[in-house]
Design an enzyme around this catalytic site. Sequence first.
Site, PDB file in Angstrom:
ATOM      1  N   GLN B  73       0.833  -1.208   0.000  1.00 57.58           N
ATOM      2  CA  GLN B  73       0.000   0.000   0.000  1.00 57.58           C
ATOM      3  C   GLN B  73       0.863   1.252   0.000  1.00 57.58           C
ATOM      4  O   GLN B  73       1.907   1.291   0.654  1.00 57.58           O
ATOM      5  CB  GLN B  73      -0.900   0.012   1.236  1.00 57.58           C
ATOM      6  CG  GLN B  73      -2.031  -0.992   1.149  1.00 57.58           C
ATOM      7  CD  GLN B  73      -2.727  -1.137   2.479  1.00 57.58           C
ATOM      8  OE1 GLN B  73      -3.101  -0.152   3.082  1.00 57.58           O
ATOM      9  NE2 GLN B  73      -2.873  -2.365   2.928  1.00 57.58           N
TER      10      GLN B  73
HETATM   11  N1  LIG Z   1      -6.666 -14.939  -9.783  1.00 55.44           N
HETATM   12  C1  LIG Z   1      -5.560 -14.778  -9.060  1.00 55.44           C
HETATM   13  N2  LIG Z   1      -5.660 -14.103  -7.900  1.00 55.44           N
HETATM   14  C2  LIG Z   1      -4.540 -13.957  -7.172  1.00 55.44           C
HETATM   15  C3  LIG Z   1      -3.302 -14.461  -7.610  1.00 55.44           C
HETATM   16  N3  LIG Z   1      -2.373 -14.145  -6.678  1.00 55.44           N
HETATM   17  C4  LIG Z   1      -3.022 -13.457  -5.698  1.00 55.44           C
HETATM   18  N4  LIG Z   1      -4.327 -13.344  -5.995  1.00 55.44           N
HETATM   19  C5  LIG Z   1      -5.354 -12.638  -5.204  1.00 55.44           C
HETATM   20  O1  LIG Z   1      -4.982 -11.293  -5.101  1.00 55.44           O
HETATM   21  C6  LIG Z   1      -5.411 -10.776  -3.866  1.00 55.44           C
HETATM   22  C7  LIG Z   1      -4.287 -10.040  -3.170  1.00 55.44           C
HETATM   23  O2  LIG Z   1      -3.267 -10.911  -2.777  1.00 55.44           O
HETATM   24  P1  LIG Z   1      -2.262 -10.580  -1.606  1.00 55.44           P
HETATM   25  O3  LIG Z   1      -1.309 -11.716  -1.556  1.00 55.44           O
HETATM   26  O4  LIG Z   1      -2.960 -10.193  -0.376  1.00 55.44           O
HETATM   27  O5  LIG Z   1      -1.530  -9.313  -2.184  1.00 55.44           O
HETATM   28  P2  LIG Z   1      -0.314  -8.532  -1.524  1.00 55.44           P
HETATM   29  O6  LIG Z   1       0.633  -8.214  -2.625  1.00 55.44           O
HETATM   30  O7  LIG Z   1       0.240  -9.248  -0.380  1.00 55.44           O
HETATM   31  O8  LIG Z   1      -1.011  -7.199  -1.078  1.00 55.44           O
HETATM   32  P3  LIG Z   1      -0.595  -6.252   0.118  1.00 55.44           P
HETATM   33  O9  LIG Z   1      -0.321  -7.086   1.294  1.00 55.44           O
HETATM   34  O10 LIG Z   1      -1.738  -5.329   0.296  1.00 55.44           O
HETATM   35  O11 LIG Z   1       0.627  -5.515  -0.358  1.00 55.44           O
HETATM   36  C8  LIG Z   1      -5.928 -11.929  -3.049  1.00 55.44           C
HETATM   37  O12 LIG Z   1      -7.320 -11.902  -3.107  1.00 55.44           O
HETATM   38  C9  LIG Z   1      -5.392 -13.138  -3.782  1.00 55.44           C
HETATM   39  O13 LIG Z   1      -6.265 -14.233  -3.668  1.00 55.44           O
HETATM   40  C10 LIG Z   1      -3.262 -15.151  -8.861  1.00 55.44           C
HETATM   41  O14 LIG Z   1      -2.225 -15.610  -9.323  1.00 55.44           O
HETATM   42  N5  LIG Z   1      -4.398 -15.271  -9.530  1.00 55.44           N
END
Ligand SMILES: Nc1nc2c(ncn2[C@@H]2O[C@H](COP(=O)(O)OP(=O)(O)OP(=O)(O)O)[C@@H](O)[C@H]2O)c(=O)[nH]1
Lengths: 595, 192
Positions: B73
Amino acid sequence: MSSDVLRPEEGGGESVVATGQDSDKWLTAHNDPVAGLNTFSSCMALADLSADGEIKLIIADLGSGTHNMKLKVYKGTQLSSENTLIDMPTGVITFHMDTTEPQLPAVAVASGSYIYIYKNLRPYFKFTLPTLEVNPLEYDAWNQARDDLLDVSLLYEILDSLRHEVGECGLTTRSQRFLMCPDHQSQQNFLDQHKGFLLKRQTVVTAIATLKKSYAEEEAISCLVLGTESANVFILDPEAFTILNSVSLPSVAVFLSVFGLYDVEYRIIVACRNGHVYTLKRGVKVGRPTIELNSQAVGLVRRDKNIFVATMDRNLHCFSNKGKRLWTQQMDSVISCLELIEIKSLNLRLVAVALEDRRVLIFKDKYVVDTIHMEAPVSAMLFGRFGREDNTFILVMKGGGLHIKILRRKARFAADDSSGLGPAAATRLNVPKKTKLFVDQTMRERENSIQMHRVFQHDLYKLRLNTARQYVRALETSSNPVSITQTEPLKLSAQVLGLGPTFKIKVELQNTSASSPSLGLMVVFHADHHVYNVQNSVIQVPMLVPGVAHVVETLVNNVSELGVADTVKVLVVKENSTRPVLTALISMPVADTVS
Amino acid sequence: MGLFDKLAFSLGLKKREANILVVGLDNAGKSTVLNHFKPEDQRTSDVVPTVGYNVEKFKTKSVGLTAFDMSGQARYRNLWEAYYQDCQGIIFVVDSSERLRLVVAKEELDIMLEHPLIKPRRLPILFLANKMDLRDAISSVKVSAALGLDRLTDKPWHITACNAVTGDGLHEGIDWLSQMIKDAVDKNAQKL
Ligand SMILES: Nc1nc2c(ncn2[C@@H]2O[C@H](COP(=O)(O)OP(=O)(O)OP(=O)(O)O)[C@@H](O)[C@H]2O)c(=O)[nH]1
Ligand SMILES: [Mg+2]
């Protein structure tokens, strides 16, 4: 008209200088010069339409103006859905109309006499503006024309004079159209074509906005605020779609800026077609005239306590909420639209001004803090959270292009003092807050002003009287150093020399008369004998010739053991007179005792 | 590196340990990627947006890794640089379906690469073009072009398309990264 209506003087304001090259504060996220959009700022909105945290862009596309009008939804850079619109859209807003889960915002498109509500991007409800009462004269005229009791030119005359009487928007659309027919033949055709139908007076929506009903939260239910061609402003209940409040204005609303809560307190700032800006309040049936512009408004935004209005004469004005003009800046080019740029992370509220010369200027108060150069003139702008990015700036070009910019995370907007306006104008005086005591005092002063004035006058007279009395007494006892009696005009001045305990008092006497000399005068020193021992307490004065100063002197010894200082009275007396001619009181200095 | 460690490594008594930094924009899928490397029974079924950062440990064939899962974020992105000093490798996760913010991802990458603690070092960077299963996703080649990786010549880097939910493509990437880290650690050990 209220006193704080302000008329800006002709051609007021400084000219804005274009600064530097293109801005380095923005990233270009998307640029599609052939998106084929035709829209205005009022026809764009941002909302989380599917409640998945990704904000979509909703654009009511005017198409060619008569065909191809569409409601388009962009998901990121991709066009994700299109709905055909039947009539020309005048505004699009998104709002929450209920609290059912999931909280999907509804889209309202103002178009003609209707508000089309979409939920989940499917048509959901159509609100029709109330029909207005047809002017009885107009009604009769059309009825008679229908029954061939009135011929075309007579009908034209009646309607034309009626137009002068009640104004263009007081007539039905049919009459307006009829009056627009250029010649007798077309008027006749128009009459033949329409006379069989029922005459209805309908109005159209000219501006739309939202007003939160009872709670200020993002997802709280909002009322719709509509400006209409009939010069009304309606507030609609979002659940029952009834008119909660209706206000009539002297002119047709063009731009609306709304803040507050319907159930608590709100303000609607309305820029009207007559170049005036009105303020509507809760519980008030008429708009308060707030600003008189000398040109039509092309944009209205509100920021904190200021109203920004751009006018057709290339000026950007800033007013207080009360309508007091704070400043005016003249642009080098015609202004096409305005947009508020609210950057929450920097706690900044800027105003973007799109100019016909393809520039977008960004103002922080009256300073240009950034300039964006576009490939084409901008026709619509929208700033806000789009997709997952907070500070997204969406620009639609005159040629139909769609350009999306994202503010750099490290971008800062500092006022550029070199733009010639000087820092002095920017520094605000840090006026402390009014305390309760201050307010109470002011109230009291305001309420009791007459009484306070009387008390003051009374005291002033008393003071004058006292002064006069003292003066008279001084004259009576001659206790003044300048004698004003006609017989002995004398002036006395005394001087104390030395540090003590022994002082020397020097008394200078002068005859101030023009010619008559003074005879038989004596100087008498009088002091408390516990404190001072006067060496020569009585000194004979020889004849005083006019104008020549005579000095008498005596030593005075401070004999007080406590070392206190007292006064010594100097009296000038005349032989055989009971009253002194002059008196002087000398305050002796404290003696430096040599112990 | 101490003499004991050197000895332990060469005898295979001690595993090589390294810190890696996992960065990328919010919602890119960083936590989902790391979740996949955890043992089956420790995985969470529901990944929530990270607040600040999380630390995860897991083992690969050649090294044990401590991953700093940073929040993407905007308001937490300036935390990333606090971990630049102590990391031996970087995973940069990109949501390849979110074309609108590819510029923002590039911007953050550029800011990172220009940082004095990153710029002079030959840190291996693994780019994950995530969410390749989504309809809007663009290919890893396009992601690479959008991020301007052709200009990244002073560091070893690798890009792979993946799906963090199913784990497709993740192992190829992490194998490359752990190999790079192992080589670097060994080279360092020889120098001593
Ligand atoms: N369809 C799909 N959804 C994904 C994939 N990887 C992650 N997601 C979805 O993307 C969303 C965000 O994933 P996070 O792992 O929380 O993202 P993050 O990068 O850690 O985000 P922050 O912690 O806010 O920085 C979740 O709802 C996951 O299920 C993917 O390869 N395909
Ligand atoms: Mg996370």
